[in-house]
Motif scaffolding. Sequence first.
Motif, short mmCIF file in Angstrom:
data_model
loop_
_atom_site.label_atom_id
_atom_site.label_comp_id
_atom_site.label_asym_id
_atom_site.label_seq_id
_atom_site.Cartn_x
_atom_site.Cartn_y
_atom_site.Cartn_z
N ALA A 1 0.87 -1.18 0.00
CA ALA A 1 0.00 0.00 0.00
C ALA A 1 0.90 1.23 0.00
O ALA A 1 1.82 1.33 0.81
CB ALA A 1 -0.89 -0.01 1.23
N TYR A 2 0.68 2.14 -0.94
CA TYR A 2 1.52 3.33 -1.07
C TYR A 2 0.64 4.55 -1.26
O TYR A 2 -0.57 4.43 -1.47
CB TYR A 2 2.46 3.20 -2.28
N SER A 3 1.26 5.73 -1.18
CA SER A 3 0.48 6.92 -1.54
C SER A 3 1.32 7.81 -2.44
O SER A 3 2.56 7.81 -2.38
CB SER A 3 0.02 7.67 -0.29
N ILE A 4 0.62 8.52 -3.31
CA ILE A 4 1.29 9.47 -4.20
C ILE A 4 1.13 10.83 -3.53
O ILE A 4 0.01 11.33 -3.38
CB ILE A 4 0.62 9.49 -5.60
N ALA A 5 2.25 11.39 -3.08
CA ALA A 5 2.18 12.70 -2.42
C ALA A 5 2.03 13.78 -3.48
O ALA A 5 2.61 13.69 -4.56
CB ALA A 5 3.43 12.92 -1.60
N VAL A 6 1.25 14.78 -3.19
CA VAL A 6 1.09 15.89 -4.13
C VAL A 6 1.75 17.12 -3.52
O VAL A 6 1.32 17.62 -2.48
CB VAL A 6 -0.41 16.15 -4.40
N LYS A 7 2.84 17.59 -4.14
CA LYS A 7 3.57 18.76 -3.61
C LYS A 7 2.83 20.03 -4.01
O LYS A 7 2.11 20.07 -5.01
CB LYS A 7 4.98 18.79 -4.19
N SER A 8 3.10 21.09 -3.26
CA SER A 8 2.36 22.34 -3.50
C SER A 8 2.61 22.90 -4.91
O SER A 8 1.73 23.47 -5.52
CB SER A 8 2.75 23.37 -2.46
N LYS A 9 3.84 22.71 -5.43
CA LYS A 9 4.16 23.33 -6.73
C LYS A 9 3.66 22.48 -7.92
O LYS A 9 3.75 22.90 -9.06
CB LYS A 9 5.68 23.50 -6.87
N THR A 10 3.22 21.26 -7.65
CA THR A 10 2.86 20.40 -8.78
C THR A 10 1.35 20.29 -8.91
O THR A 10 0.62 20.54 -7.95
CB THR A 10 3.42 18.97 -8.58
N VAL A 11 0.91 19.90 -10.09
CA VAL A 11 -0.52 19.62 -10.25
C VAL A 11 -0.76 18.20 -9.73
O VAL A 11 0.09 17.33 -9.90
CB VAL A 11 -0.95 19.70 -11.73
N ALA A 12 -1.90 17.99 -9.12
CA ALA A 12 -2.22 16.63 -8.69
C ALA A 12 -2.38 15.78 -9.94
O ALA A 12 -3.10 16.16 -10.86
CB ALA A 12 -3.51 16.64 -7.89
N PRO A 13 -1.68 14.66 -10.01
CA PRO A 13 -1.82 13.83 -11.21
C PRO A 13 -3.22 13.21 -11.24
O PRO A 13 -3.82 13.02 -10.19
CB PRO A 13 -0.75 12.76 -11.03
N LEU A 14 -3.68 12.91 -12.43
CA LEU A 14 -4.91 12.14 -12.56
C LEU A 14 -4.53 10.69 -12.31
O LEU A 14 -3.74 10.12 -13.05
CB LEU A 14 -5.47 12.32 -13.98
N VAL A 15 -5.04 10.13 -11.23
CA VAL A 15 -4.69 8.75 -10.87
C VAL A 15 -5.92 7.87 -11.04
O VAL A 15 -6.96 8.15 -10.46
CB VAL A 15 -4.16 8.67 -9.42
N GLY A 16 -5.79 6.83 -11.86
CA GLY A 16 -6.91 5.90 -12.06
C GLY A 16 -6.74 4.68 -11.16
O GLY A 16 -5.68 4.04 -11.17
N LEU A 17 -7.77 4.38 -10.38
CA LEU A 17 -7.73 3.21 -9.50
C LEU A 17 -8.89 2.28 -9.83
O LEU A 17 -9.93 2.73 -10.30
CB LEU A 17 -7.87 3.63 -8.03
N SER A 18 -8.71 0.99 -9.55
CA SER A 18 -9.84 0.04 -9.69
C SER A 18 -10.76 0.25 -8.48
O SER A 18 -10.39 0.93 -7.52
CB SER A 18 -9.32 -1.39 -9.70
N SER A 19 -11.93 -0.37 -8.52
CA SER A 19 -12.89 -0.19 -7.41
C SER A 19 -12.32 -0.69 -6.08
O SER A 19 -12.74 -0.25 -5.02
CB SER A 19 -14.20 -0.91 -7.73
N ASP A 20 -11.34 -1.62 -6.12
CA ASP A 20 -10.73 -2.06 -4.86
C ASP A 20 -9.36 -1.43 -4.61
O ASP A 20 -8.58 -1.91 -3.79
CB ASP A 20 -10.67 -3.60 -4.77
N GLY A 21 -9.06 -0.32 -5.31
CA GLY A 21 -7.89 0.48 -4.96
C GLY A 21 -6.58 0.12 -5.65
O GLY A 21 -5.52 0.60 -5.27
N ILE A 22 -6.64 -0.73 -6.69
CA ILE A 22 -5.40 -1.09 -7.41
C ILE A 22 -5.07 0.04 -8.39
O ILE A 22 -5.94 0.53 -9.11
CB ILE A 22 -5.58 -2.42 -8.16
N LEU A 23 -3.78 0.40 -8.45
CA LEU A 23 -3.33 1.46 -9.37
C LEU A 23 -3.45 0.99 -10.82
O LEU A 23 -2.90 -0.03 -11.21
CB LEU A 23 -1.86 1.80 -9.06
N LEU A 24 -4.21 1.77 -11.62
CA LEU A 24 -4.41 1.40 -13.03
C LEU A 24 -3.73 2.37 -13.99
O LEU A 24 -3.28 1.97 -15.06
CB LEU A 24 -5.91 1.36 -13.36
N SER A 25 -3.70 3.67 -13.62
CA SER A 25 -3.15 4.64 -14.58
C SER A 25 -2.76 5.94 -13.91
O SER A 25 -3.22 6.26 -12.81
CB SER A 25 -4.21 4.93 -15.66
N ILE A 26 -1.90 6.70 -14.62
CA ILE A 26 -1.51 8.04 -14.18
C ILE A 26 -1.60 8.98 -15.38
O ILE A 26 -1.13 8.63 -16.48
CB ILE A 26 -0.07 8.04 -13.62
#
Length: 325
Positions: free
Chosen positions: A70-95
């Motif tokens: 289990a991980y998290s993608i941190a969003v820094k103040s200077k960056t745009v939040a990436p579009l993160v695609g997850l499955s319904s049970d939380g699996i990383l599918l896309s960025i």
Amino acid sequence: STLDGVCYYLPQTALRITVTTERTITKPGEFNKYAGRYLRRQDVPEKESVTWTIKDIKMEPYGVPDKNKAYSIAVKSKTVAPLVGLSSDGILLSINTEAQETTLPEPPKGIPAKPLPNPRDYMTQEILSAGSVAKQAELCAQEIYDIRESRNALTRGEADNTPKDGAQLKLMLDQLDQQAAILESLFCGTTQTSTEVFTLNYTPAKLSDRDLLFRFSKKLGAVAADNLAGEPVYISLRSMETIPEPVANPEVDKKKAKLQQGVYYNVPLRVETKIFTAEKEWAKLETPMGQFGTVEILSNTLFDKKSTIQVTFFQISGGTKDVMQ
């Protein structure tokens, strides 16, 4: 997702195993004691029996969240939040792009046994009103011989009602065969076959030459792995590639520490899976598995304002599917 990031899981690869079996029920006929005397048949069933056989086993891989990854993608103040695609049970599918979640198709349905005709519907008034079972059996046997005689007369063209039309003749012969077979079942018994399908989900924890999946009994069908009434059905998992030994390298470790902010993904291992019994290999599948292999990191620079990199991941294994600029 949290205020300062998005949480996700990497998948481990599970298998849905679909087992198609056939169940055959044999029942004795009401007049089974008289089969030898009237029909010269000795080999008739005297008691009910059930026989199960395996017809087919199929394996389908799918991804389940690995709670240890289990991980998290941190969003820094200077960056745009990436579009993160997850499955319904939380699996990383896309960025930075949309990705389709996949689901397994419905497993096949079982097929019930065909209902048996009622032999009483084919008995003459005389048979039905006979006083004892012995007399009924005798008259029933007589009726079977009469039907066979009518059939022979028809095929030789000697019957008064022989039709000129081939299709009509076939229809009459089929009806006589059906009548005879239904009355014979009173002596020789009946057999009914149904198809039963069951599925089990298996998430491999280690590579292995033989891991017990379930047991199968000719009398009971599929039973639990610890039920010794059945014969064992095994699964084997063998690596299709050599796994490199990790080598300590301070430079790489320093670089990795910097990258910790990035996105984790699986580099899965290709695994050959087989399901087998003592007699037969039932199924074979080669598939990448996320739980065997390594975890790598995509740099956080993917998510600065200027980045247009789009990444998609395999839902089944967590490996990278596509990286597009």
